[in-house]
Design an enzyme around this catalytic site. Structure first.
Site, PDB file in Angstrom:
ATOM      1  N   ASP A  38     -10.066  27.858  -4.613  1.00 17.41           N
ATOM      2  CA  ASP A  38     -10.559  26.638  -3.968  1.00 17.41           C
ATOM      3  C   ASP A  38     -11.922  26.866  -3.298  1.00 17.41           C
ATOM      4  O   ASP A  38     -12.456  27.990  -3.317  1.00 17.41           O
ATOM      5  CB  ASP A  38      -9.496  26.184  -2.937  1.00 17.41           C
ATOM      6  CG  ASP A  38      -9.374  24.674  -2.845  1.00 17.41           C
ATOM      7  OD1 ASP A  38     -10.339  23.978  -3.201  1.00 17.41           O
ATOM      8  OD2 ASP A  38      -8.316  24.190  -2.390  1.00 17.41           O
TER       9      ASP A  38
ATOM     10  N   GLY B 176     -16.623  19.897  -8.463  1.00 15.74           N
ATOM     11  CA  GLY B 176     -17.762  19.344  -9.200  1.00 15.74           C
ATOM     12  C   GLY B 176     -19.069  19.311  -8.431  1.00 15.74           C
ATOM     13  O   GLY B 176     -20.093  18.884  -8.956  1.00 15.74           O
TER      14      GLY B 176
ATOM     15  N   ASP C 189     -10.136  15.427  -5.113  1.00 14.96           N
ATOM     16  CA  ASP C 189      -8.701  15.422  -5.413  1.00 14.96           C
ATOM     17  C   ASP C 189      -8.210  14.079  -5.972  1.00 14.96           C
ATOM     18  O   ASP C 189      -8.609  13.015  -5.513  1.00 14.96           O
ATOM     19  CB  ASP C 189      -7.897  15.716  -4.138  1.00 14.96           C
ATOM     20  CG  ASP C 189      -8.052  17.158  -3.710  1.00 14.96           C
ATOM     21  OD1 ASP C 189      -8.873  17.885  -4.313  1.00 14.96           O
ATOM     22  OD2 ASP C 189      -7.352  17.556  -2.763  1.00 14.96           O
TER      23      ASP C 189
HETATM   24  C1  GLA Z   1      -7.975  21.210  -2.051  1.00 19.54           C
HETATM   25  C2  GLA Z   1      -7.732  21.207  -3.561  1.00 19.54           C
HETATM   26  C3  GLA Z   1      -6.339  20.698  -3.839  1.00 19.54           C
HETATM   27  C4  GLA Z   1      -5.319  21.575  -3.130  1.00 19.54           C
HETATM   28  C5  GLA Z   1      -5.616  21.637  -1.645  1.00 19.54           C
HETATM   29  C6  GLA Z   1      -4.749  22.678  -0.949  1.00 19.54           C
HETATM   30  O1  GLA Z   1      -7.997  19.921  -1.548  1.00 19.54           O
HETATM   31  O2  GLA Z   1      -8.712  20.445  -4.206  1.00 19.54           O
HETATM   32  O3  GLA Z   1      -6.087  20.666  -5.222  1.00 19.54           O
HETATM   33  O4  GLA Z   1      -5.336  22.858  -3.706  1.00 19.54           O
HETATM   34  O5  GLA Z   1      -6.972  21.974  -1.403  1.00 19.54           O
HETATM   35  O6  GLA Z   1      -5.063  22.806   0.403  1.00 19.54           O
END
Ligand code: GLA
Length: 394
Positions: free
Chosen positions: A148, A183, A203
């Site tokens: 992440d 992105g 997300d």
């Molecule tokens: C980010 C990612 C998600 C998830 C959360 C977990 O928002 O984009 O897909 O993994 O973190 O905290």
């Protein structure tokens, strides 16, 4: 001087030999399950092992799903040697135990960390511990790493992810590397050399608007995808309750057309027959998993109504008619013309035009070959629905 030059060359060769990503993994879009969309931080050994069981007993494994991935919140701290510490209450037997169990089911095991100092949920991130963590993951038997981008302050995305790629490669265990950078730094332009999939947007949420908005943002990215390197429009929401069954069919169809990773995000232990029939539609999955590895391109864009085409191996193709609007649409579809559509390198179409008479056209949701009395026919598309056809060589 000469010695120095040959030393420099030797270092260069050494680095270019060692610093790479693993070949021969994720040659088709990865398929699996991830805990985040449904369970967020509520992860545990019981949940993950139960999900591995359900992946087998529900038929998901037979349909092609393979990776069981724990997202954020499995980690709590680092010990005095900097080793990552697993939450002992939730994972009392440690992570290798979970990995071994998942492997014993014939499945693969994935985990999550972050390129910054902390994960998005404030757990310890990987920054400064890349090589150490990669060795730990290899020792546990990890097969997939989602990495992440929270708490990365001024870090450079390409360098940060490349550093982790090199660490994984040095640790010696082939691990699918999933970049979750949303992105921001246009990963499609550089991540093909770094990882196997990269998020292209923020997300996903469990709603039609979120899903279709993410889908729209994939339009110009087809040329960057191919075997071993996929655009990732985020995990599936199918079965989580926020969309209608028809909308979930659309969501799943579009992800399959995009050659997107198919990472289910629902509770595999409690699936309705409708959810199962979507996630395990083997004919649609075959479009996603096609060995040519092409991402669909938009061939006709009339705003609310679009036609997407995905070139398939063996000179076949998949065509998706999409009605994004809230109204029913009746469209005239010329199958002979669709057979002829081609597009160039990196696009979704075929190189050579096809002749309709050499093909059977199959409706991949009706699971029926269609009989064409005329080459052009009217097709009804209810709001938010798709039709997906496959041109199959006779
Ligand atoms: C980010 C990612 C998600 C998830 C959360 C977990 O928002 O984009 O897909 O993994 O973190 O905290």
């Amino acid at each position: 001087m000469k010695r120095q030059i040959s030393f420099t060359i030797a270092v260069f060769i050494f680095l270019s030999v060692t610093a790479q990503k693993f070949d021969n993994i994720a040659r088709t879009p990865p398929m699996g399950w991830n805990s985040w969309n449904k369970f967020a931080c509520n992860v545990s050994e019981t949940l993950i092992m139960g999900m591995a069981d359900a992946m087998v007993s529900s038929g998901m494994k037979d349909a092609g799903y393979e990776y069981v991935v724990i997202d954020d919140c499995w980690q709590v701290s680092r010990d005095e040697n900097g080793e990552i510490v697993v939450d002992k209450e939730r994972f009392p037997n440690g992570m290798k135990h979970v990995a071994d169990y998942v492997h014993s089911k014939g499945l693969k095991f994935g985990i999550y960390s972050d390129a910054g100092s902390k994960t998005c949920e404030g757990r310890p991130g990987g920054l400064g511990h890349e090589y150490q963590d990669a060795r730990t993951y290899a020792r546990w038997g990890i097969d997939y790493l989602k990495y992440d981008w929270c708490n990365t302050t001024t870090q450079d995305a390409k360098s940060s992810y490349t550093n982790m790629r090199n660490a994984l490669f040095a640790a010696g265990r082939p691990i699918v590397f999933s970049l979750c950078e949303w992105g921001t730094a246009k990963p499609w332009e550089w991540a093909g050399e770094v990882g196997n999939l990269w998020r292209t947007t923020g997300d996903i949420g469990d709603s039609w608007n979120s899903m279709i908005n993410i889908f729209t943002q994939q339009k110009d990215l087809a040329k960057y995808a191919g075997p071993g390197k996929w655009n990732d429009p985020d995990m599936l929401e199918v079965g989580n309750g926020g969309m209608t069954t028809e909308e979930y069919k659309t969501h799943f169809s579009l992800w399959c057309m995009l050659a997107a990773p198919l990472i289910a995000g629902n509770d595999l232990q409690n699936m309705t027959p409708e959810t199962k029939s979507i996630l395990m539609n083997k004919e649609i999955i075959a479009v996603n998993q096609d060995t040519l590895g092409r991402q669909a391109t938009c061939w006709r864009d009339n705003g609310d109504y679009q036609i997407w085409i995905k070139g398939l191996a063996n000179n076949e193709k998949a065509v998706c008619l999409l009605n994004k609007s809230d109204e029913k649409k009746t469209v005239l579809v010329d199958f002979s013309l669709l057979a002829q559509v081609r597009s160039g390198r990196g696009g979704g179409g075929n190189r050579a035009p096809l002749k309709l008479e050499d093909y059977t056209v199959r409706d991949l949701w009706e699971h029926k070959d269609i009989t064409l009395k005329e080459t052009s026919v009217y097709v009804d598309l209810l709001p938010h629905t798709v039709k997906v056809y496959r041109f199959i060589k006779k």
